[in-house]
Design a protein around this motif. Structure first.
Motif, PDB file in Angstrom:
ATOM      1  N   LYS A   1     -55.404  -0.678 -25.201  1.00  0.00           N
ATOM      2  CA  LYS A   1     -56.510  -1.202 -26.015  1.00  0.00           C
ATOM      3  C   LYS A   1     -56.785  -2.630 -25.584  1.00  0.00           C
ATOM      4  CE  LYS A   1     -57.641  -0.149 -30.626  1.00  0.00           C
ATOM      5  NZ  LYS A   1     -57.928   0.846 -31.289  1.00  0.00           N
ATOM      6  N   GLY A   2     -58.058  -2.964 -25.370  1.00  0.00           N
ATOM      7  CA  GLY A   2     -58.371  -4.335 -24.980  1.00  0.00           C
ATOM      8  C   GLY A   2     -59.080  -4.375 -23.644  1.00  0.00           C
ATOM      9  N   ARG A   3     -59.211  -5.572 -23.105  1.00  0.00           N
ATOM     10  CA  ARG A   3     -59.934  -5.751 -21.854  1.00  0.00           C
ATOM     11  C   ARG A   3     -58.983  -5.869 -20.662  1.00  0.00           C
ATOM     12  NH1 ARG A   3     -65.009  -8.382 -21.588  1.00  0.00           N
ATOM     13  NH2 ARG A   3     -64.187 -10.202 -20.503  1.00  0.00           N
ATOM     14  N   THR A   4     -59.478  -5.443 -19.509  1.00  0.00           N
ATOM     15  CA  THR A   4     -58.709  -5.535 -18.267  1.00  0.00           C
ATOM     16  C   THR A   4     -58.539  -7.001 -17.855  1.00  0.00           C
ATOM     17  OG1 THR A   4     -59.630  -3.404 -17.610  1.00  0.00           O
ATOM     18  CG2 THR A   4     -58.724  -4.752 -15.845  1.00  0.00           C
ATOM     19  N   PHE A   5     -57.446  -7.284 -17.160  1.00  0.00           N
ATOM     20  CA  PHE A   5     -57.218  -8.620 -16.574  1.00  0.00           C
ATOM     21  C   PHE A   5     -58.436  -9.035 -15.744  1.00  0.00           C
ATOM     22  CE2 PHE A   5     -55.657 -10.829 -12.673  1.00  0.00           C
ATOM     23  CZ  PHE A   5     -55.204 -11.996 -13.253  1.00  0.00           C
TER      24      PHE A   5
ATOM     25  N   ASP B   1     -61.364 -19.134 -13.485  1.00  0.00           N
ATOM     26  CA  ASP B   1     -61.007 -18.589 -14.782  1.00  0.00           C
ATOM     27  C   ASP B   1     -59.998 -17.444 -14.599  1.00  0.00           C
ATOM     28  OD1 ASP B   1     -61.122 -18.262 -17.523  1.00  0.00           O
ATOM     29  OD2 ASP B   1     -62.775 -16.832 -17.445  1.00  0.00           O
ATOM     30  N   THR B   2     -59.003 -17.414 -15.459  1.00  0.00           N
ATOM     31  CA  THR B   2     -58.062 -16.296 -15.485  1.00  0.00           C
ATOM     32  C   THR B   2     -57.966 -15.816 -16.922  1.00  0.00           C
ATOM     33  OG1 THR B   2     -56.758 -17.253 -13.678  1.00  0.00           O
ATOM     34  CG2 THR B   2     -55.689 -15.562 -14.992  1.00  0.00           C
ATOM     35  N   GLN B   3     -58.312 -14.572 -17.166  1.00  0.00           N
ATOM     36  CA  GLN B   3     -58.156 -13.989 -18.512  1.00  0.00           C
ATOM     37  C   GLN B   3     -57.127 -12.877 -18.417  1.00  0.00           C
ATOM     38  OE1 GLN B   3     -61.994 -12.681 -19.917  1.00  0.00           O
ATOM     39  NE2 GLN B   3     -62.963 -14.606 -19.336  1.00  0.00           N
ATOM     40  N   LEU B   4     -55.956 -13.123 -18.975  1.00  0.00           N
ATOM     41  CA  LEU B   4     -54.869 -12.147 -18.841  1.00  0.00           C
ATOM     42  C   LEU B   4     -55.167 -10.845 -19.570  1.00  0.00           C
ATOM     43  CD1 LEU B   4     -51.762 -14.482 -19.187  1.00  0.00           C
ATOM     44  CD2 LEU B   4     -52.666 -13.469 -17.103  1.00  0.00           C
ATOM     45  N   ASN B   5     -55.789 -10.944 -20.734  1.00  0.00           N
ATOM     46  CA  ASN B   5     -56.123  -9.751 -21.540  1.00  0.00           C
ATOM     47  C   ASN B   5     -54.918  -8.795 -21.647  1.00  0.00           C
ATOM     48  OD1 ASN B   5     -58.659 -10.882 -21.844  1.00  0.00           O
ATOM     49  ND2 ASN B   5     -59.483  -9.867 -20.052  1.00  0.00           N
TER      50      ASN B   5
ATOM     51  N   LEU C   1     -43.346   2.013  -3.860  1.00  0.00           N
ATOM     52  CA  LEU C   1     -43.776   1.619  -5.208  1.00  0.00           C
ATOM     53  C   LEU C   1     -44.305   0.190  -5.192  1.00  0.00           C
ATOM     54  CD1 LEU C   1     -43.673   1.893  -8.417  1.00  0.00           C
ATOM     55  CD2 LEU C   1     -41.441   0.798  -8.245  1.00  0.00           C
ATOM     56  N   VAL C   2     -45.423  -0.013  -5.878  1.00  0.00           N
ATOM     57  CA  VAL C   2     -45.915  -1.385  -6.078  1.00  0.00           C
ATOM     58  C   VAL C   2     -46.151  -1.614  -7.565  1.00  0.00           C
ATOM     59  CG1 VAL C   2     -48.318  -0.702  -5.594  1.00  0.00           C
ATOM     60  CG2 VAL C   2     -47.692  -3.101  -5.498  1.00  0.00           C
ATOM     61  N   VAL C   3     -45.764  -2.796  -8.010  1.00  0.00           N
ATOM     62  CA  VAL C   3     -46.042  -3.203  -9.386  1.00  0.00           C
ATOM     63  C   VAL C   3     -46.786  -4.533  -9.307  1.00  0.00           C
ATOM     64  CG1 VAL C   3     -45.068  -3.689 -11.648  1.00  0.00           C
ATOM     65  CG2 VAL C   3     -43.843  -2.188 -10.081  1.00  0.00           C
ATOM     66  N   GLY C   4     -47.952  -4.596  -9.965  1.00  0.00           N
ATOM     67  CA  GLY C   4     -48.710  -5.844  -9.899  1.00  0.00           C
ATOM     68  C   GLY C   4     -49.966  -5.776 -10.733  1.00  0.00           C
ATOM     69  N   SER C   5     -50.907  -6.669 -10.452  1.00  0.00           N
ATOM     70  CA  SER C   5     -52.119  -6.722 -11.267  1.00  0.00           C
ATOM     71  C   SER C   5     -53.171  -5.729 -10.787  1.00  0.00           C
ATOM     72  CB  SER C   5     -52.708  -8.148 -11.262  1.00  0.00           C
ATOM     73  OG  SER C   5     -53.034  -8.561  -9.959  1.00  0.00           O
ATOM     74  N   VAL C   6     -53.903  -5.208 -11.769  1.00  0.00           N
ATOM     75  CA  VAL C   6     -55.117  -4.430 -11.499  1.00  0.00           C
ATOM     76  C   VAL C   6     -56.199  -5.224 -12.219  1.00  0.00           C
ATOM     77  CG1 VAL C   6     -56.275  -2.218 -11.755  1.00  0.00           C
ATOM     78  CG2 VAL C   6     -53.785  -2.302 -11.542  1.00  0.00           C
ATOM     79  N   ALA C   7     -57.232  -5.614 -11.496  1.00  0.00           N
ATOM     80  CA  ALA C   7     -58.131  -6.630 -12.058  1.00  0.00           C
ATOM     81  C   ALA C   7     -59.599  -6.276 -11.910  1.00  0.00           C
ATOM     82  CB  ALA C   7     -57.866  -7.965 -11.348  1.00  0.00           C
ATOM     83  N   LEU C   8     -60.392  -6.976 -12.695  1.00  0.00           N
ATOM     84  CA  LEU C   8     -61.827  -7.024 -12.441  1.00  0.00           C
ATOM     85  C   LEU C   8     -62.097  -8.453 -11.999  1.00  0.00           C
ATOM     86  CD1 LEU C   8     -63.117  -4.933 -15.491  1.00  0.00           C
ATOM     87  CD2 LEU C   8     -62.792  -4.218 -13.123  1.00  0.00           C
ATOM     88  N   ASP C   9     -62.495  -8.604 -10.749  1.00  0.00           N
ATOM     89  CA  ASP C   9     -62.683  -9.930 -10.145  1.00  0.00           C
ATOM     90  C   ASP C   9     -64.158 -10.310 -10.101  1.00  0.00           C
ATOM     91  OD1 ASP C   9     -59.960 -10.136  -9.563  1.00  0.00           O
ATOM     92  OD2 ASP C   9     -60.200  -9.513  -7.469  1.00  0.00           O
ATOM     93  N   SER C  10     -64.407 -11.604 -10.291  1.00  0.00           N
ATOM     94  CA  SER C  10     -65.737 -12.146 -10.013  1.00  0.00           C
ATOM     95  C   SER C  10     -65.550 -13.225  -8.958  1.00  0.00           C
ATOM     96  CB  SER C  10     -66.364 -12.741 -11.277  1.00  0.00           C
ATOM     97  OG  SER C  10     -66.593 -11.696 -12.203  1.00  0.00           O
ATOM     98  N   VAL C  11     -66.194 -13.005  -7.829  1.00  0.00           N
ATOM     99  CA  VAL C  11     -65.898 -13.835  -6.662  1.00  0.00           C
ATOM    100  C   VAL C  11     -67.180 -14.397  -6.069  1.00  0.00           C
ATOM    101  CG1 VAL C  11     -64.884 -13.788  -4.353  1.00  0.00           C
ATOM    102  CG2 VAL C  11     -63.913 -12.361  -6.138  1.00  0.00           C
ATOM    103  N   LYS C  12     -67.119 -15.674  -5.687  1.00  0.00           N
ATOM    104  CA  LYS C  12     -68.272 -16.278  -5.010  1.00  0.00           C
ATOM    105  C   LYS C  12     -67.784 -16.899  -3.703  1.00  0.00           C
ATOM    106  CE  LYS C  12     -72.080 -19.244  -6.116  1.00  0.00           C
ATOM    107  NZ  LYS C  12     -72.319 -20.532  -6.675  1.00  0.00           N
ATOM    108  N   THR C  13     -68.447 -16.565  -2.626  1.00  0.00           N
ATOM    109  CA  THR C  13     -68.127 -17.196  -1.344  1.00  0.00           C
ATOM    110  C   THR C  13     -69.447 -17.755  -0.787  1.00  0.00           C
ATOM    111  OG1 THR C  13     -68.601 -15.432   0.260  1.00  0.00           O
ATOM    112  CG2 THR C  13     -66.537 -15.229  -0.990  1.00  0.00           C
ATOM    113  N   PRO C  14     -69.416 -18.537   0.292  1.00  0.00           N
ATOM    114  CA  PRO C  14     -70.686 -19.048   0.833  1.00  0.00           C
ATOM    115  C   PRO C  14     -71.619 -17.928   1.296  1.00  0.00           C
ATOM    116  CG  PRO C  14     -68.830 -20.250   1.753  1.00  0.00           C
ATOM    117  CD  PRO C  14     -68.249 -19.098   0.992  1.00  0.00           C
TER     118      PRO C  14
END
Ligand code: AMP
Length: 303
Positions: A74-78, A95-99, A4-17
Motif C-alpha cells: 500500500k502506498g507509492r513506489t520509491f 529529490d528522493t521519496q522513499l515511500n 539473486l539481486v536485492v535493491g530498489s525498484v523505482a520510478l525515476d524522473s531524469v533530466k539530461t542535456p
C-alpha cells in the motif's frame, strides 16, 4: 534460480542535456536484473507501491526475470529525481521519496535461498547482512553502496564488507569509504577489511579492479551518443555478475571478461532513457560490442 539481486525498484524522473523522462522505470535492482538477464536466470527482491504500472512488470517478465520476490505494498513506489549537466559522470539528486521503500524489510522467498550468486544493491547495510543471513550457501557475494550509507552507517557498512567477496562502487565512494584520497591506497584499505576484490566504477573512464595480487583496468566504450547515464553502474554490475554466474567458474580470467561484459552492458544502457535500450538487445549486439572492447585496448602484435 542462479543470481539473486536485492535493491530498489523505482520510478525515476531524469533530466539530461539531451532530454528528459518522468516517472519512468528505474531502480538499482531493475537495471541490474535486466542487464544480467542476458546471461543467466535472475530473481529479484524489492518492493513497489500501488502506482507501479503493469507495463513495467511486463518489461521484467519479458526478460524472464523471476519477480515473485517483488512485494506490492500500500502506498507509492520509491521515487528518485535527478539531473545531469554536461559532465554526465555526476548525477545531481533533486529529490528522493522513499515511500514504500522506507520500511523495506526484504524477505527472501524460500526458492531463492539456494541462489549461488548474490548481488546486494544499494540498500541499508544492516539489511544487506540480514539478506545474507537468510541465504543457504552462496558461492559469490557482491555488494554496492553509496555516499548516503557511508555517511550514516559507516560501521555497519564495514561489517557488510567483511562478509562479501566483491565490492563494486564508484571511484569517489572508494575514497570516501576508505577516508583516503589516493585510489590505490584506498583500495588496499578496503581489501584489508575482507573482500577479495574491489571494483571502482569510473563513469566514462571505465572501471578498475583491485585484488591482493593484481590490478586490471578497463576503459569505457567511447560512444558518440550518450543520452542518460542513470543505471550505468547497476547495468555494469548486472553484466558482471550475470556473466560470472553463467560461466560458474571464478578465476582471474573470467573475472576480467566479466568486467568487460559489465562495461558492454553499461555502454548500451546510456544510449537511451530508462531501460529503453537495455531491454531490447540481441546477443549478437552484445557479442559484437564485447569484441570492440578487445580491439579498443589491444596494443600488442598488431602486424
Ligand atoms: P546508478 O547505477 O548509480 O546510476 O543508479 C541509478 C538508480 O539508483 C536509479 O534508477 C535510482 O532509482 C536509484 N537510486 C537513487 N537513489 C537511491 C537510493 N538512495 N537508494 C536506492 N536506489 C537509489
Amino acid at each position: 534460480m542462479n543470481l539473486l539481486v536485492v535493491g530498489s525498484v523505482a520510478l525515476d524522473s531524469v533530466k539530461t542535456p539531451f532530454g528528459s523522462a518522468d516517472d519512468v522505470l528505474g531502480g538499482s535492482a531493475t537495471y541490474f536484473s535486466v542487464s544480467a538477464s542476458y546471461f543467466t536466470d535472475v530473481c529479484m527482491v524489492g518492493v513497489v507501491g500501488e502506482d507501479f504500472r503493469e507495463e513495467y512488470i511486463d518489461i521484467l517478465k519479458e526478460r524472464n526475470i523471476d519477480i515473485d520476490g517483488i512485494e506490492k505494498r500500500k502506498g507509492r513506489t520509491f521515487r528518485w529525481k535527478g539531473e545531469y549537466g554536461y559532465d554526465l559522470n555526476e548525477a545531481h539528486t533533486l529529490d528522493t521519496q522513499l515511500n514504500v521503500f522506507a520500511d523495506f524489510n526484504p524477505k527472501i522467498p524460500e526458492k531463492y535461498k539456494e541462489c549461488r550468486y548474490v548481488f546486494l544493491a544499494n540498500i541499508d547495510p544492516d539489511l544487506q547482512r540480514e539478506i545474507l543471513n537468510q541465504m543457504k550457501r552462496p558461492e559469490l557475494i557482491a555488494c554496492d553502496t553509496m555516499n548516503f550509507w557511508i555517511e550514516r552507517k559507516y560501521e555497519s557498512l564495514k561489517k557488510t564488507m567483511e562478509q562479501v567477496d566483491i565490492v563494486i562502487i564508484n571511484e569517489g565512494e572508494v575514497r570516501e569509504l576508505a577516508r583516503e584520497p589516493n585510489l590505490v591506497k584506498a583500495a588496499q584499505k578496503i581489501l584489508s577489511w575482507g573482500p577479495k576484490r574491489l571494483i571502482a566504477k569510473r563513469g566514462e573512464y571505465g572501471a578498475i579492479m583491485f585484488s591482493d595480487s593484481a590490478i586490471f583496468s578497463a576503459p569505457a566504450y567511447p560512444l558518440e551518443s550518450v543520452y542518460d547515464p542513470t543505471g550505468a553502474g547497476d547495468s555494469f554490475a548486472g553484466g558482471f555478475m550475470g556473466y560470472i554466474s553463467n560461466v560458474n567458474n571464478i578465476n582471474e580470467s573470467t573475472i576480467r571478461q566479466a568486467i568487460i561484459f559489465g562495461s558492454t552492458m553499461a555502454s548500451f544502457n546510456v544510449e537511451d532513457f530508462s531501460l529503453n535500450r537495455l531491454r531490447n538487445l540481441s546477443l549478437r549486439e552484445i557479442e559484437d560490442r564485447f569484441k570492440e572492447f578487445k580491439r579498443l585496448t589491444h596494443f600488442d602484435d598488431l602486424t
